[in-house]
Design a protein around this motif. Structure first.
Motif, PDB file in Angstrom:
ATOM      1  N   GLY A   5       9.546  13.338 -25.017  1.00  0.00           N
ATOM      2  CA  GLY A   5      10.995  13.340 -25.034  1.00  0.00           C
ATOM      3  C   GLY A   5      11.532  12.282 -24.088  1.00  0.00           C
ATOM      4  N   PHE A   6      12.378  11.389 -24.592  1.00  0.00           N
ATOM      5  CA  PHE A   6      12.922  10.310 -23.777  1.00  0.00           C
ATOM      6  C   PHE A   6      14.116  10.825 -22.996  1.00  0.00           C
ATOM      7  CE2 PHE A   6      15.657   6.516 -23.204  1.00  0.00           C
ATOM      8  CZ  PHE A   6      14.780   5.755 -22.442  1.00  0.00           C
ATOM      9  N   ARG A   7      14.043  10.725 -21.650  1.00  0.00           N
ATOM     10  CA  ARG A   7      15.085  11.222 -20.774  1.00  0.00           C
ATOM     11  C   ARG A   7      15.631  10.092 -19.903  1.00  0.00           C
ATOM     12  NH1 ARG A   7      14.623  14.155 -24.313  1.00  0.00           N
ATOM     13  NH2 ARG A   7      13.868  16.326 -24.280  1.00  0.00           N
ATOM     14  N   ARG A   8      16.812  10.319 -19.313  1.00  0.00           N
ATOM     15  CA  ARG A   8      17.483   9.247 -18.575  1.00  0.00           C
ATOM     16  C   ARG A   8      16.634   8.732 -17.416  1.00  0.00           C
ATOM     17  NH1 ARG A   8      20.331  13.925 -17.320  1.00  0.00           N
ATOM     18  NH2 ARG A   8      20.303  14.544 -15.111  1.00  0.00           N
ATOM     19  N   GLU A   9      15.791   9.599 -16.843  1.00  0.00           N
ATOM     20  CA  GLU A   9      14.939   9.171 -15.725  1.00  0.00           C
ATOM     21  C   GLU A   9      13.932   8.113 -16.153  1.00  0.00           C
ATOM     22  OE1 GLU A   9      16.218  13.416 -14.827  1.00  0.00           O
ATOM     23  OE2 GLU A   9      15.566  12.270 -16.584  1.00  0.00           O
ATOM     24  N   MET A  10      13.734   7.955 -17.450  1.00  0.00           N
ATOM     25  CA  MET A  10      12.726   7.019 -17.953  1.00  0.00           C
ATOM     26  C   MET A  10      13.313   5.652 -18.273  1.00  0.00           C
ATOM     27  SD  MET A  10      10.754   9.626 -20.554  1.00  0.00           S
ATOM     28  CE  MET A  10      10.116  11.222 -19.994  1.00  0.00           C
ATOM     29  N   ASP A 238      12.054  18.074 -19.187  1.00  0.00           N
ATOM     30  CA  ASP A 238      13.486  17.829 -19.074  1.00  0.00           C
ATOM     31  C   ASP A 238      14.032  17.899 -17.651  1.00  0.00           C
ATOM     32  OD1 ASP A 238      13.520  17.632 -21.835  1.00  0.00           O
ATOM     33  OD2 ASP A 238      14.018  19.736 -22.124  1.00  0.00           O
ATOM     34  N   ASN A 239      13.400  18.676 -16.792  1.00  0.00           N
ATOM     35  CA  ASN A 239      13.888  18.867 -15.428  1.00  0.00           C
ATOM     36  C   ASN A 239      12.798  18.481 -14.436  1.00  0.00           C
ATOM     37  OD1 ASN A 239      16.514  20.197 -16.067  1.00  0.00           O
ATOM     38  ND2 ASN A 239      15.163  21.717 -17.003  1.00  0.00           N
ATOM     39  N   ASP A 240      13.237  17.945 -13.287  1.00  0.00           N
ATOM     40  CA  ASP A 240      12.281  17.473 -12.269  1.00  0.00           C
ATOM     41  C   ASP A 240      11.262  16.537 -12.905  1.00  0.00           C
ATOM     42  OD1 ASP A 240      13.578  19.168 -10.428  1.00  0.00           O
ATOM     43  OD2 ASP A 240      12.240  20.835 -10.905  1.00  0.00           O
ATOM     44  N   VAL A 241      11.767  15.558 -13.656  1.00  0.00           N
ATOM     45  CA  VAL A 241      10.881  14.637 -14.364  1.00  0.00           C
ATOM     46  C   VAL A 241      10.021  13.881 -13.359  1.00  0.00           C
ATOM     47  CG1 VAL A 241      10.783  12.626 -15.885  1.00  0.00           C
ATOM     48  CG2 VAL A 241      12.513  14.398 -16.264  1.00  0.00           C
ATOM     49  N   PRO A 242       8.700  13.901 -13.525  1.00  0.00           N
ATOM     50  CA  PRO A 242       7.804  13.256 -12.561  1.00  0.00           C
ATOM     51  C   PRO A 242       7.656  11.760 -12.841  1.00  0.00           C
ATOM     52  CG  PRO A 242       6.510  14.305 -14.255  1.00  0.00           C
ATOM     53  CD  PRO A 242       7.962  14.592 -14.593  1.00  0.00           C
ATOM     54  N   ILE A 244       5.828   8.164 -14.103  1.00  0.00           N
ATOM     55  CA  ILE A 244       5.221   7.765 -15.367  1.00  0.00           C
ATOM     56  C   ILE A 244       3.732   8.078 -15.386  1.00  0.00           C
ATOM     57  CG2 ILE A 244       4.831   5.397 -14.580  1.00  0.00           C
ATOM     58  CD1 ILE A 244       5.381   4.476 -17.448  1.00  0.00           C
ATOM     59  N   ASP A 245       3.069   8.018 -14.227  1.00  0.00           N
ATOM     60  CA  ASP A 245       1.634   8.318 -14.175  1.00  0.00           C
ATOM     61  C   ASP A 245       1.361   9.772 -14.547  1.00  0.00           C
ATOM     62  OD1 ASP A 245       1.073   5.735 -13.417  1.00  0.00           O
ATOM     63  OD2 ASP A 245       1.058   6.190 -11.264  1.00  0.00           O
ATOM     64  N   VAL A 246       2.207  10.684 -14.076  1.00  0.00           N
ATOM     65  CA  VAL A 246       2.036  12.107 -14.399  1.00  0.00           C
ATOM     66  C   VAL A 246       2.295  12.335 -15.890  1.00  0.00           C
ATOM     67  CG1 VAL A 246       2.920  14.443 -13.979  1.00  0.00           C
ATOM     68  CG2 VAL A 246       2.593  12.864 -12.062  1.00  0.00           C
ATOM     69  N   ILE A 247       3.356  11.743 -16.401  1.00  0.00           N
ATOM     70  CA  ILE A 247       3.658  11.886 -17.827  1.00  0.00           C
ATOM     71  C   ILE A 247       2.511  11.333 -18.671  1.00  0.00           C
ATOM     72  CG2 ILE A 247       5.156  11.077 -19.694  1.00  0.00           C
ATOM     73  CD1 ILE A 247       6.463  13.258 -18.074  1.00  0.00           C
ATOM     74  N   ASN A 248       2.007  10.176 -18.301  1.00  0.00           N
ATOM     75  CA  ASN A 248       0.915   9.584 -19.068  1.00  0.00           C
ATOM     76  C   ASN A 248      -0.341  10.449 -19.024  1.00  0.00           C
ATOM     77  OD1 ASN A 248       2.220   7.357 -20.128  1.00  0.00           O
ATOM     78  ND2 ASN A 248       1.679   6.006 -18.438  1.00  0.00           N
ATOM     79  N   GLN A 249      -0.605  11.070 -17.888  1.00  0.00           N
ATOM     80  CA  GLN A 249      -1.770  11.947 -17.817  1.00  0.00           C
ATOM     81  C   GLN A 249      -1.605  13.152 -18.729  1.00  0.00           C
ATOM     82  OE1 GLN A 249      -4.973  11.663 -15.899  1.00  0.00           O
ATOM     83  NE2 GLN A 249      -5.096  12.924 -17.743  1.00  0.00           N
ATOM     84  N   GLU A 250      -0.397  13.705 -18.764  1.00  0.00           N
ATOM     85  CA  GLU A 250      -0.127  14.814 -19.681  1.00  0.00           C
ATOM     86  C   GLU A 250      -0.337  14.386 -21.132  1.00  0.00           C
ATOM     87  OE1 GLU A 250       1.193  18.215 -19.182  1.00  0.00           O
ATOM     88  OE2 GLU A 250       0.236  17.796 -17.254  1.00  0.00           O
ATOM     89  N   LEU A 251       0.108  13.183 -21.462  1.00  0.00           N
ATOM     90  CA  LEU A 251      -0.036  12.693 -22.824  1.00  0.00           C
ATOM     91  C   LEU A 251      -1.507  12.484 -23.187  1.00  0.00           C
ATOM     92  CD1 LEU A 251       2.923  10.137 -22.894  1.00  0.00           C
ATOM     93  CD2 LEU A 251       2.826  12.342 -24.050  1.00  0.00           C
TER      94      LEU A 251
END
Length: 260
Positions: A5-10, A238-242, A244-251
């Protein structure tokens, strides 16, 4: 395929560095805004899915044709393969910025199906409905029977949210995640959502916060369905977006070919 999900923090991230096969947006956030950044996402050769929050399928207000025409135009502009919203109510006179459950009854299944059909007639294509988290509800049907009845009557698709099933299981102890999935026609699933949730001591309940890593059990169930049915997985955070490294690991962990 695994998306995010693309969020403003990204917005400040390098889109090429996001290890996602596709993105998902909340279309309401972009109807009146500059969409140049969305076309930058598309330029990375990854599609954009649209997942709404204000269709109010469970409500009683008149279906908003002007809003749906805006949604239709945005879908065409982005060449988005999917448009979905929640199997829930979000407010009649005012947008309540929360999602409220629909009683699991045959009468409500029939009423909601008519509303979905009206939406689809205006849009000219089928939508998908997401099974929702609910903290209290009433009805004469099981949740899966209720969903299946709506899918059959309306001809819509299902956005299968694995995290929502897990939260409901923890709070209500009615049906396990694997059993829920066994009772759903996976041929009607457009794609899946996964996310994280938290326990709130104030309510003695698990809350669908989308602010934590995906639970291992949720992740593995989603990966199994993805492998067997070739259904994409979408990570919601959606909240407390971490970072990019954390997101990529989840992916990476969500890739169906990966093992623990």
């Amino acid at each position: 395929m695994v998306g995010v999900g693309f969020r403003r923090e990204m917005r400040e991230w390098s889109f090429q560095d996001i290890q996602a096969d596709f993105f998902e947006i909340v279309p309401e956030n972009w109807l009146q805004r500059d969409r140049a950044i969305l076309h930058q996402l598309l330029a990375s050769n990854r599609p954009i899915y649209m997942h709404g929050v204000s269709l109010n399928l469970g409500g009683h207000s008149v279906i908003n044709k002007e809003f749906l025409n805006q949604i239709k135009a945005l879908k065409q502009e982005l060449n988005a393969p999917f448009y979905s919203d929640h199997l829930a109510a979000s407010g009649d006179a005012h947008q309540l910025y929360d999602l409220f459950p629909i009683p699991f009854t045959l009468a409500e299944a029939e009423r909601i199906s008519h509303r979905i059909q009206e939406v689809q007639d205006i849009l000219g294509f089928p939508i998908a409905i997401e099974n929702s988290t609910w903290y209290t509800n009433i009805g004469e049907m099981s949740e899966t029977d209720f969903i299946n009845e709506i899918l059959k009557r309306s001809g819509c698709q299902l956005l299968l949210d694995i995290n929502n099933i897990a939260v409901n299981e923890k709070n209500h102890h009615l049906i396990s995640v694997p059993e829920f999935i066994r009772q759903i026609d996976l041929e009607k699933v457009s794609y899946m959502h996964v996310a994280g949730h938290e326990y709130d001591e104030r309510f003695d309940m698990y809350i669908d916060t989308h602010s934590q890593p995906v639970e291992v059990t949720t992740r593995e169930v989603a990966k199994q369905v993805a492998q067997q049915q070739k259904i994409p997985i979408l990570l919601e955070w959606d909240n407390d977006v971490p970072s990019i490294d954390v997101i990529n690991q989840e992916l990476v962990w969500l890739q169906p070919s990966m093992t623990m």
